[in-house]
Scaffold this motif. Structure first.
Motif, short mmCIF file in Angstrom:
data_model
loop_
_atom_site.label_atom_id
_atom_site.label_comp_id
_atom_site.label_asym_id
_atom_site.label_seq_id
_atom_site.Cartn_x
_atom_site.Cartn_y
_atom_site.Cartn_z
N MET A 56 1.20 7.69 13.35
CA MET A 56 1.30 8.53 12.17
C MET A 56 1.32 7.69 10.90
O MET A 56 0.72 8.04 9.88
N THR A 57 2.00 6.53 10.96
CA THR A 57 2.05 5.65 9.80
C THR A 57 0.66 5.16 9.42
O THR A 57 0.32 5.07 8.24
N MET A 74 0.84 -1.20 0.00
CA MET A 74 0.00 0.00 0.00
C MET A 74 0.88 1.25 0.00
O MET A 74 1.83 1.35 0.76
N ILE A 75 0.55 2.18 -0.90
CA ILE A 75 1.30 3.43 -0.89
C ILE A 75 0.89 4.27 0.30
O ILE A 75 -0.21 4.14 0.83
N ARG A 76 1.80 5.16 0.73
CA ARG A 76 1.54 5.99 1.90
C ARG A 76 1.77 7.45 1.56
O ARG A 76 2.68 7.79 0.82
N SER A 77 0.94 8.28 2.14
CA SER A 77 1.13 9.71 2.02
C SER A 77 2.30 10.14 2.90
O SER A 77 2.66 9.46 3.85
N MET A 78 2.90 11.28 2.57
CA MET A 78 3.96 11.81 3.43
C MET A 78 3.39 12.73 4.52
O MET A 78 4.11 13.17 5.40
N THR A 79 2.10 13.02 4.43
CA THR A 79 1.45 13.89 5.41
C THR A 79 0.78 13.06 6.50
O THR A 79 0.08 12.10 6.19
N GLY A 80 1.01 13.42 7.73
CA GLY A 80 0.38 12.67 8.82
C GLY A 80 0.74 13.23 10.18
O GLY A 80 1.62 14.10 10.32
N PHE A 81 0.05 12.72 11.20
CA PHE A 81 0.29 13.16 12.57
C PHE A 81 0.11 11.95 13.49
O PHE A 81 -0.76 11.10 13.28
N GLY A 82 0.97 11.87 14.50
CA GLY A 82 0.87 10.81 15.49
C GLY A 82 1.19 11.33 16.88
O GLY A 82 2.02 12.24 17.03
#
Length: 294
Positions: free
Chosen positions: A144-145, A1-9
């Protein structure tokens, strides 16, 4: 699965000695750039924090914030610097005499001056503190991942949808391109008739030769084949992704744009040109979305 580089954890931990709160944010970046904000007294753990983040994240600008609230004093020691206190005291006495100002120098005031009392970490506890911090760091990275994977699923759906649109436009371009040589040949006959009239008969072989040369010159079959191949590769990467694929997809988009430009430059038909402009618009939207992928 591809992942965005934007995120929060975010993660919190209470180990009985200290409360630790970790927040991690990620945004787009060409490489993996990690910065850590944490109390200076725990800076010895910074490299290990970065390494823990790199284990799960390969691209993006990552900001890690670590907040530590001590419940006990087991990892801290308050030290009195009597030499600094003495210098403050002597200078304050000198200042009082110099300006003939009276006043008491209180213990509270002296203790509040910089570096008189200083909290320093217990060096022997570095390993314990580092491990205590790494636990919520890893948890925050996992959180975040998970968010990046959710966003990646949305990006994947959008990219596949736009890829389908480009493929449909390519089919229309191919269908129209097959008719262009015949249209050109008919226009060529009309143009010759306008120039020399009907009194002189132009050999049909000559017209067919000119049409064949035109057809070969404006043929876009190879470009369409390569464009479809790039679309197939993009779909395959998205569906089979098991790690960072952003750079591969970025390269493919560049190749798609190259084929689109070539087709546009070879097109000698207004309908093909208009369809090609629609293709380029979709490819540009794909490029923008790919910039968000790890």
């Amino acid at each position: 699965m591809i992942r965005s580089m934007t995120g929060f954890g975010r993660a919190e931990r209470d180990d009985g000695k200290r409360n630790i709160t970790v927040e991690i944010r990620g945004v787009n970046h060409r490489y993996c750039d990690i910065s850590v904000r944490m109390p200076r007294r725990y800076s010895f753990a910074e490299d290990k924090i970065k390494n823990a983040v790199k284990e799960k994240i390969k691209r993006g600008k990552i900001e890690v914030s670590v907040m530590v609230e001590n419940i006990t004093e087991s990892d801290a020691e308050v030290r009195l610097n009597t030499m600094v206190a003495r210098q403050y005291y002597d200078n304050l006495v000198l200042l009082s005499k110099e300006f003939n100002v009276s006043g008491d120098i209180s213990l509270e005031y002296l203790a509040s001056l910089p570096d008189v009392l200083k909290s320093v970490p217990d060096v022997e506890d570095e390993a314990e503190i580092t491990e205590a911090v790494l636990i919520p760091v890893r948890e925050a990275v996992d959180n975040m991942t998970a968010m990046r994977e959710t966003e990646g699923g949305k990006l994947a759906a959008d990219l596949l949808g736009r890829g389908k649109t480009v493929r449909e436009l390519a089919d229309k371009i191919e269908e129209r391109a097959e008719k262009v040589p015949a249209i050109y040949m008919e226009k060529l006959r009309e143009r010759i008739s306008e120039l020399i009239g009907s009194s002189i008969e132009v050999p049909e072989e000559r017209i067919l030769t000119e049409a064949a040369i035109f057809a070969d010159k404006c043929s876009i079959a190879e470009e369409l084949t390569r464009l479809r191949s790039h679309l197939d590769q993009m779909a395959d990467i998205i569906e089979r992704a098991s790690g960072p694929e952003g750079k591969k997809l970025d390269f493919l988009v560049q190749e798609m744009n190259r084929e689109a430009n070539t087709i546009g430059s070879k097109a000698n038909d207004i309908e093909v040109t208009n369809l090609m402009l629609m293709v380029k618009a979709e490819v540009e939207k794909i490029r923008e979305q790919v910039q968000n992928i790890e």
